[in-house]
Motif scaffolding. Structure first.
Motif, PDB file in Angstrom:
ATOM      1  N   PHE A  13      -2.812  -9.509  -4.580  1.00 48.27           N
ATOM      2  CA  PHE A  13      -2.419 -10.171  -5.718  1.00 48.27           C
ATOM      3  C   PHE A  13      -1.456 -11.233  -4.882  1.00 48.27           C
ATOM      4  CE2 PHE A  13      -2.599  -5.715  -7.595  1.00 48.27           C
ATOM      5  CZ  PHE A  13      -3.464  -5.922  -8.652  1.00 48.27           C
ATOM      6  N   ALA A  18      -2.374  -5.532  -1.922  1.00 44.19           N
ATOM      7  CA  ALA A  18      -2.260  -4.380  -2.651  1.00 44.19           C
ATOM      8  C   ALA A  18      -3.030  -3.079  -1.638  1.00 44.19           C
ATOM      9  CB  ALA A  18      -2.406  -4.241  -4.044  1.00 44.19           C
ATOM     10  N   GLY A  39       3.207   2.917  -6.500  1.00 42.87           N
ATOM     11  CA  GLY A  39       3.081   1.639  -5.891  1.00 42.87           C
ATOM     12  C   GLY A  39       1.901   1.396  -4.676  1.00 42.87           C
ATOM     13  N   LYS A  42      -3.031   3.045  -6.512  1.00 40.41           N
ATOM     14  CA  LYS A  42      -4.045   4.004  -6.704  1.00 40.41           C
ATOM     15  C   LYS A  42      -4.604   3.446  -8.258  1.00 40.41           C
ATOM     16  CE  LYS A  42      -0.862   7.093  -7.420  1.00 40.41           C
ATOM     17  NZ  LYS A  42       0.292   6.673  -6.887  1.00 40.41           N
ATOM     18  N   GLN A  82      -3.623   4.962 -17.581  1.00 41.17           N
ATOM     19  CA  GLN A  82      -2.106   5.473 -17.172  1.00 41.17           C
ATOM     20  C   GLN A  82      -1.012   5.576 -18.376  1.00 41.17           C
ATOM     21  OE1 GLN A  82      -0.482   3.720 -13.351  1.00 41.17           O
ATOM     22  NE2 GLN A  82       1.202   5.615 -13.529  1.00 41.17           N
TER      23      GLN A  82
END
Ligand SMILES: Nc1ncnc2c1ncn2[C@@H]1O[C@H](COP(=O)(O)OP(=O)(O)OP(=O)(O)O)[C@@H](O)[C@H]1O
Ligand SMILES: [Mg+2]
Lengths: 196, 278, 281
Positions: A13, A18, A39, A42, A82
């Motif tokens: 990003f 990431a 963080g 996943k 999520q």
């Protein structure tokens, strides 16, 4: 046959890296649990598999086909978000049946499948309600039911049971595993939960 | 000790409640009373309107109103107004909505510049554009047509449509759309099945606004139409020379449709589908 | 898909439309502002700025905006928060409060004229209360304060509703969990307003303010009806140049001046209420 292969996938990003060269193979019909600190990427990995995010580099294969270039709807996956992403303007029934309606299944079949998965998730009494009238855990189960109703080759679940009490969670997880094994679905299950 | 504190708290709450209710009533009166005065004037005979002091109740003299109702061209003007405003409404949504979608869902080069430019068109006194446009319209045969005027009104309304829907659009979480994609939707079907129902109130709000902008616009209408006058242009033309009591009647004629229109769409203006609960 | 080009395709209709119906006539107007028959000049600008009325109308316009917009903002915020926790009667109250949204400048000026004119309702009430013994002509040069007040009131009455609509819709989008969380932490209603409502409302506030401020600089009809020539404003002078003096060059120059001021204020508002990327809900 839905074996998932992730080859050298990386995601940045901007300047922030990431994901770093992920290699992972999930065998057909396997129930794979991804465990990791908050963080660590996943959700990002799941979103890349689902086609909601494009990897900076690397390849994603499902069932022996490279699918990076396909749009989410053509990947044969279903996903539990999520943060649930339950549609606020539809009832629980229509939420769960949303994907089936998109496939233009006959009404009777939609009803049959919705009632089945709603039963599995113990939300059959909530079918007429709107998302605003549900508890967090109930909303989460709607999200899971919505993905299950699709009867996909691959199901991606991002902390699907995090909001349930410990007892219900254990029961649900056992049931989920049973259902998915029975329907021969390959599953990726993301969790924080150490007591696996 | 604790008792007095409790009683105090209950008192404060009661007073807070009175204060709340009376401010609501006061604010309603603030909106309604001036309109009421206009109505009193409209429903009074010419002598009463020009006399002093005024009574605060109407005497139900329909003289001024029947004068307007019998005015030649009034109905045609009304029809033109509805026609132009309707076209403006449809065009500004059709043209504005795709741009709003692009603004709120994509990162692209020139995005902030584009948004700023759209905004800044409103910084221009647009009615003045009617003059150069009049020349262009005469050349293309659009002069004195409802469609031509609707085009100009759309220019006025589109920036508003974009602005209003954009701020509402940005409030809809992208995950809802993403969920729809994973459930077999294309970008288009996800838009029509999920996004559209959720932003319907916003779209309706900007549609009403487009309608109202067109309905109320006087200047361009006066410049661009001659035979096919809209109601406002028609009234403006005839009010300038009218005595006071006819002015008030004309004003009342302009207010009534506004009351009805806002009433008809009031549900859509604010019904927010309980998005707040997501 | 060609996701790279999609956004550009989507903004194409509005761009084309505005090019034909905005940009093209705008270029013509701008051209007019910088010519007086013989090539490029600043003569038009020199002419309008040296006119004795220019500083007055500029101050009047700014003063009016400064008096009206903050009141409208406060009022709209107050009304929006009031309805946000209203149970029954909410629909009716909202309907009443949004009525002015549909009322034109032309109608609004007539409404307020009915109140302030010499045989109007204000005079009636004041003489009824015995404050005055014969009707006063409020809208005359003897009462510049009343003229200003009348115009400001009419503007506040007419144009607060648009801000209200935008803010009510914006408040509707704030998840109520935030307020519930704040309740749990024991935050007072006022704290909740300043710490949750205001920050979360920033995009809507931005829109509402930009819209209102820009429209405030274009104020004309209401002023013309209530103040006439007593209270010159920029937009009114523009129309005078165009239609009474038939000086299109000067009118065009006026338009560009108004445009510059509006752009300046728009940029300031956007800057102050900037919404950081990723900070929206
Ligand atoms: N759109 C984005 N822009 C910038 N950074 C991002 C973006 N999305 C995610 N990240 C960053 O990427 C990293 C991985 O995010 P991700 O959501 O995949 O974490 P996660 O492992 O799912 O965490 P959690 O268990 O808390 O859900 C985080 O550090 C996050 O800050
Ligand atoms: Mg995550």
């Amino acid at each position: 046959m839905a074996e998932i292969q992730i080859k050298n996938v990386a995601k940045a990003f901007g300047a922030y890296q990431a994901l770093n060269n992920i290699n992972l193979t999930i065998a057909d019909q396997e129930f794979m649990v991804l465990l990791g600190a908050s963080g660590c990427g996943k959700s990002t990995l799941l979103r890349i598999i689902a086609g909601l995010e494009t990897a900076t580099s690397g390849e994603v294969w499902i069932g022996g086909k490279r699918i990076d270039h396909l749009s989410p709807k053509d990947r044969g996956i279903a996903m539990v978000f999520q943060n649930y992403a339950v549609f606020p303007h539809l009832t629980v029934f229509e939420n769960i049946g949303f994907g089936l309606r998109m496939q233009k299944l006959p009404n009777a079949e939609v009803t049959r499948r919705v009632e089945r998965v709603a039963g599995l998730m113990h939300i059959e009494m909530l079918l007429k309600r709107y998302s605003g009238e549900l508890s967090g855990g109930q909303r989460q189960r709607v999200a899971v039911a919505r993905a299950l109703a699709m009867e996909p080759d691959v199901i991606l679940m991002d902390e699907p049971l995090s909001n349930l009490d410990a007892l219900l969670r254990m029961e649900m997880r056992a049931e989920l595993k049973g259902v998915l094994a029975e329907s021969k679905t390959t599953a990726i299950y993301v969790t924080h939960d150490q007591v696996k | 000790m604790t008792d007095t504190v409790l009683v105090d708290a209950a008192n404060t709450r009661k007073w807070g409640r009175y204060l709340y209710i009376s401010s609501v009533v006061l604010l309603c009166a603030w909106v309604l009373v001036p309109i009421y005065f206009l109505m009193v004037n409209t429903l009074s005979s010419p002598e009463t309107v020009n006399s002093f002091p005024k009574t605060l109740v109407p005497e139900f003299d329909l003289g001024s109103l029947t004068f307007f109702a019998g005015f030649a061209g009034m109905l045609t003007a009304l029809k033109n107004s509805v026609l132009v405003a309707g076209m403006t409404m449809v065009m500004s949504i059709l043209i504005g909505a795709p741009a709003v979608y692009a603004l709120s869902r994509f990162e692209f080069r020139g995005k902030s510049t584009f948004r700023l430019l759209i905004l800044l068109t409103r910084a221009f006194p647009l009615p003045l554009l009617a003059l150069p446009l009049a020349v262009m319209f005469i050349r293309t045969g659009l002069d004195d047509t409802a469609f031509g005027l609707a085009l100009v009104h759309t220019t006025l309304a589109v920036p508003f449509a974009v602005l209003i829907t954009f701020s509402l659009f940005s409030g809809i979480p992208i995950e809802l759309e993403e969920a729809a994609w994973t459930l077999g939707c294309t970008r288009l079907t996800a838009f029509t099945m999920v996004v559209l129902p959720l932003i319907m109130p916003g779209i309706t709000a900007s549609a009403i606004f487009a309608f109202v902008i067109s309905w109320n616009e006087v200047f361009a209408a006066a410049v661009l139409t001659i035979e096919n006058r809209t109601l406002t242009a028609f009234l403006l033309q005839n009010l300038d020379t009218s005595p006071l009591h006819l002015k008030f009647a004309g004003g009342f004629i302009l207010v009534v449709p506004a009351l009805i229109f806002i009433f008809a769409v009031r549900k859509y203006l604010f019904a927010m589908w309980g998005i707040a609960n997501r | 898909m060609n996701a790279r080009y999609l956004p550009y395709i989507l903004i194409l209709p509005v761009t084309l439309f505005l090019c034909v119906f905005f940009l093209y006539p705008f270029v013509l107007v701008a051209q007019q502002a910088f010519t007086t028959g013989s090539g490029f000049t600043f003569d038009n600008f020199r002419e309008i700025t040296s006119h004795w009325k220019f500083p007055i109308s500029l101050t009047n316009t700014l003063l009016l905006a400064a008096a009206v917009v903050p009141v409208q903002l406060a009022l709209a915020l107050l009304m929006a928060t009031m309805v946000s926790r209203m149970g029954k009667g909410r629909d009716l109250v909202l309907y009443i409060w949004t009525i002015p949204l549909g009322i034109s400048d032309l109608a609004a000026e007539l409404i307020w004229l009915a109140i302030f004119e010499q045989s109007g309702f204000l005079n009636t009430m004041m003489s009824g209360l015995g404050v005055i013994d014969k009707p006063v002509n409020f809208l005359s040069y003897e009462h510049p304060g009343v003229v200003f007040l009348a115009i400001a009131l009419a503007e506040i009455w007419r144009a607060t509703a648009i801000m209200l609509v935008i803010l009510v819709a914006g408040i509707g989008l704030i998840p109520k969990e935030y307020y519930e969380a704040a309740d749990v932490f024991g935050a007072s209603k006022w704290k909740q307003f300043t710490r949750i409502t205001l920050p979360m409302l920033r995009p809507s506030l931005q829109t509402a303010l930009v819209l209102r401020v820009i429209l405030a600089f274009e104020i004309f009809a209401v002023v013309a009806a209530l103040g006439g020539t007593l209270f010159p404003v920029l937009m009114g002078e523009t129309y005078t140049y165009q239609f009474d003096l038939l000086n299109s060059g000067a009118a065009a120059a006026m338009v560009l001046v108004i445009l510059a001021i509006s752009i300046g204020f728009t940029l300031i508002i956007l800057r102050i209420l900037r919404v950081p990327k990723g900070a929206s809900i």
